[in-house]
Design a protein around this motif. Sequence first.
Motif, short mmCIF file in Angstrom:
data_model
loop_
_atom_site.label_atom_id
_atom_site.label_comp_id
_atom_site.label_asym_id
_atom_site.label_seq_id
_atom_site.Cartn_x
_atom_site.Cartn_y
_atom_site.Cartn_z
N LYS A 162 -9.68 2.84 -0.36
CA LYS A 162 -8.90 3.44 -1.45
C LYS A 162 -9.35 3.05 -2.63
CE LYS A 162 -4.42 3.86 -3.55
NZ LYS A 162 -2.91 3.86 -3.30
N GLN A 210 0.71 -0.96 0.03
CA GLN A 210 -0.09 0.11 -0.03
C GLN A 210 0.84 1.31 -0.04
OE1 GLN A 210 -2.89 0.00 3.26
NE2 GLN A 210 -4.17 -1.59 2.12
N ALA A 260 -7.43 -0.18 2.23
CA ALA A 260 -7.48 -0.74 0.89
C ALA A 260 -8.83 -0.67 0.19
CB ALA A 260 -6.67 -2.15 0.62
N SER A 268 0.90 4.49 -2.60
CA SER A 268 0.56 5.63 -2.00
C SER A 268 0.87 6.65 -3.05
CB SER A 268 0.62 5.66 -0.64
OG SER A 268 2.01 6.02 -0.71
#
Length: 183
Positions: free
Chosen positions: A82, A42, A79, A46
Amino acid sequence: MSEVVNANRIRNTLIAVAAITLSIAIFFGFQTQTGSVSLESQAKDSTPIEVAIANGKPTLTEFYADWCTSCQAMAPELAQLKQKYGDSVNFVMFNVDNNKWLPEILRYRVDGIPHFVFIDDQGKEIAQAIGEQPSSVMQANLEALIDHQTLPYAASTGETSDLKSPNNPISDPRSHSSQAKSG
């Protein structure tokens, strides 16, 4: 003598089976920790902070550490968030164990992890939250961030102003002047 040999064979076979079983358990244990929702993957995906501050989208920053069990527990939920909000919100991650991020750690006064900083689309910090947060709380905060609303589940930060009420003629509430009685 053959009984001793047979007993040793059985013992050795049991030890071998136990070792194989433990090896398989350890192998699969490591597989679950390094899945596609790991903190490391992750962080690699990012948005860089410089891009996030300048691209006109609101930003959620997360200060985390690989050893943080709360950070690991939230990784799958973040996650998913996102995936759902990635077009509308920047997701930025800072590993507190990396000295590269010390200026950001000091700037946002990170004193616990996970530590979340919500930044508006103008690049201004508007709220923070510390600790493991339920997915529903994070979702509500992200929706409020997108809609330019007060975040319902985060401590607001930023400038404050003096309260000046036009309906109160008393300039100092501690003064018990005659104005309050004649009003």
